[in-house]
Design an enzyme around this catalytic site. Structure first.
Site, PDB file in Angstrom:
ATOM      1  N   CYS A  47     -47.183 -29.424 -97.259  1.00 44.69           N
ATOM      2  CA  CYS A  47     -46.192 -29.683 -96.207  1.00 44.69           C
ATOM      3  C   CYS A  47     -46.788 -30.445 -95.034  1.00 44.69           C
ATOM      4  CB  CYS A  47     -45.604 -28.362 -95.708  1.00 44.69           C
ATOM      5  SG  CYS A  47     -44.683 -27.457 -96.946  1.00 44.69           S
ATOM      6  N   CYS A  76     -58.315 -30.869 -84.837  1.00 45.24           N
ATOM      7  CA  CYS A  76     -56.903 -30.909 -85.212  1.00 45.24           C
ATOM      8  C   CYS A  76     -56.130 -30.322 -84.039  1.00 45.24           C
ATOM      9  CB  CYS A  76     -56.664 -30.145 -86.514  1.00 45.24           C
ATOM     10  SG  CYS A  76     -57.099 -28.390 -86.434  1.00 45.24           S
TER      11      CYS A  76
END
Length: 367
Positions: free
Chosen positions: A192, A336
């Site tokens: 995803c 991230c």
């Protein structure tokens, strides 16, 4: 001597009254639910509805297995979590909310990375496993552990606008390996975070997984064993594919050494140990000093466009294919949004010969 079914208190009888009215469930069925022990692997998009419905139904013991933390990009589909939960461990947050939902159940959190070394001991304490994971290495590991231990497995998977549901290893039925004898090539089935997913889709599929789990516990209905249910959320079409058992896949007696390697991913042993971390303050001081450094951003392009700190963008799902273009002798700091994907990326770099690699602790939260 037969085990004594757990009794229901007056408060429980009132809470589960709509179950008790159903002849197919009744008091005996509700007692089965209270006695059941179910492990849910993954507390994210699929795990959220699975956990909520199993908790509401009165499944007596739920195990919550997830080592990840809540990220703001989860909130579009992982309905157990809210903005205030970002950065917190998913399993712990989910357990707290499920306790508030139903105080009559027992919840066990397992904030660990599942591996061949711990799967059998962990699964042994449960009657049934629901796989809500999002990667093939975990799916094969969960399947094999269930086969070795003789545990039924409820499976779900999602891809953009489509989902799948099935039940494996149920009453000598087919296993996950009977449906997928070999894993897809790395990169053929992105997750995803790489391609996106319709937010409501995990709710549809996860609710169906919860339904299968309840049917297995209650011993009612026709379980999806030997059948793969395909769901297209755009057309609302449902299709069922039948598949047969292969005897060799039903006779496993031990787990493989490394499921990530089997699926062509970074070695599981490397992923089990955390890479060195660096704080935002230390990174800023390093940049100010002028010492050589590669700042690597492993988020997705849409995240980078929204906010970035000047790092080279290489999304996590593409990193393995771009290793040759990076210089292993230059120190690397990977970041991230929250520090989870950067940990995976840093471990991958270390496993491939990069000498000095750090993950930015807590991602952009302190930047």
């Amino acid at each position: 001597m037969l085990p004594v079914e757990p009794t229901l208190s007056a408060a429980e009888t009132n809470r589960y009254s709509r179950h008790l009215l159903l002849p197919e469930i009744g008091l005996a069925g509700q007692q089965k639910l209270k006695a059941a022990r179910v492990l849910v692997v993954g507390c994210g998009g699929l795990g959220s509805p699975v956990l909520q419905y199993l908790a509401a139904a009165g499944v007596g013991t739920l195990g919550l297995l997830d080592f990840d933390t809540v990220d703001d990009s989860n909130l579009q589909r992982q309905v157990l979590f809210a903005t205030a939960d970002v950065g917190q461990p998913k399993a712990a947050v989910a357990a707290e909310k499920l306790r508030a939902q139903n105080p009559f159940i027992t919840l066990h959190t397992h904030q660990i990375l599942l591996s061949a070394a711990n799967a059998l001991a962990l699964f042994a304490g449960y009657d049934l496993v629901v796989d809500c994971s999002d990667n093939f290495a975990t799916r094969y590991l969960v399947n094999d552990a269930c086969v070795v231990l003789g545990k039924p497995l409820v499976f779900g998977a999602i891809f953009k606008f489509e989902g799948q549901v099935s039940v494996f290893n149920y009453q000598n039925g087919p296993t996950y390996r009977c449906l997928h004898p070999v894993p897809p090539a790395p990169g053929d089935a992105p997750n995803c975070a790489q391609i996106g997913v319709l937010g409501v889709l995990p709710g549809l599929i996860g609710t169906m997984q919860a339904n299968e789990a309840l049917k297995i516990i209650l011993e009612i209905g026709e379980v999806l064993s030997g059948r793969l249910l395909l769901v297209d959320a755009l057309s609302m079409r449902f299709q069922t594919i039948r598949f047969r058992a292969a005897a060799a896949n039903q006779q496993l007696t031990a787990l493989a050494d490394d499921y990530a390697a089997f699926c062509g991913e970074a070695p599981m042993a490397a992923l089990a140990a955390r890479a060195p971390e660096i704080s935002a303050d230390d990174l800023k001081a390093w940049q100010h000093s002028g010492r050589p450094l590669l700042l690597l951003d492993v988020r997705e392009p849409h995240e980078y466009a929204r906010r970035n700190i000047g790092g080279q963008l290489v999304p996590l799902g593409q990193l393995a294919a771009h290793l040759a273009g990076l210089r292993p002798e230059v120190p690397v700091v990977v970041h991230c949004a929250s520090g989870m994907r950067s940990q995976q990326a840093a471990q991958l770099l270390l496993a491939n010969g990069f000498a000095e690699v750090y993950s930015l602790r807590d991602g952009l939260a302190d930047f």
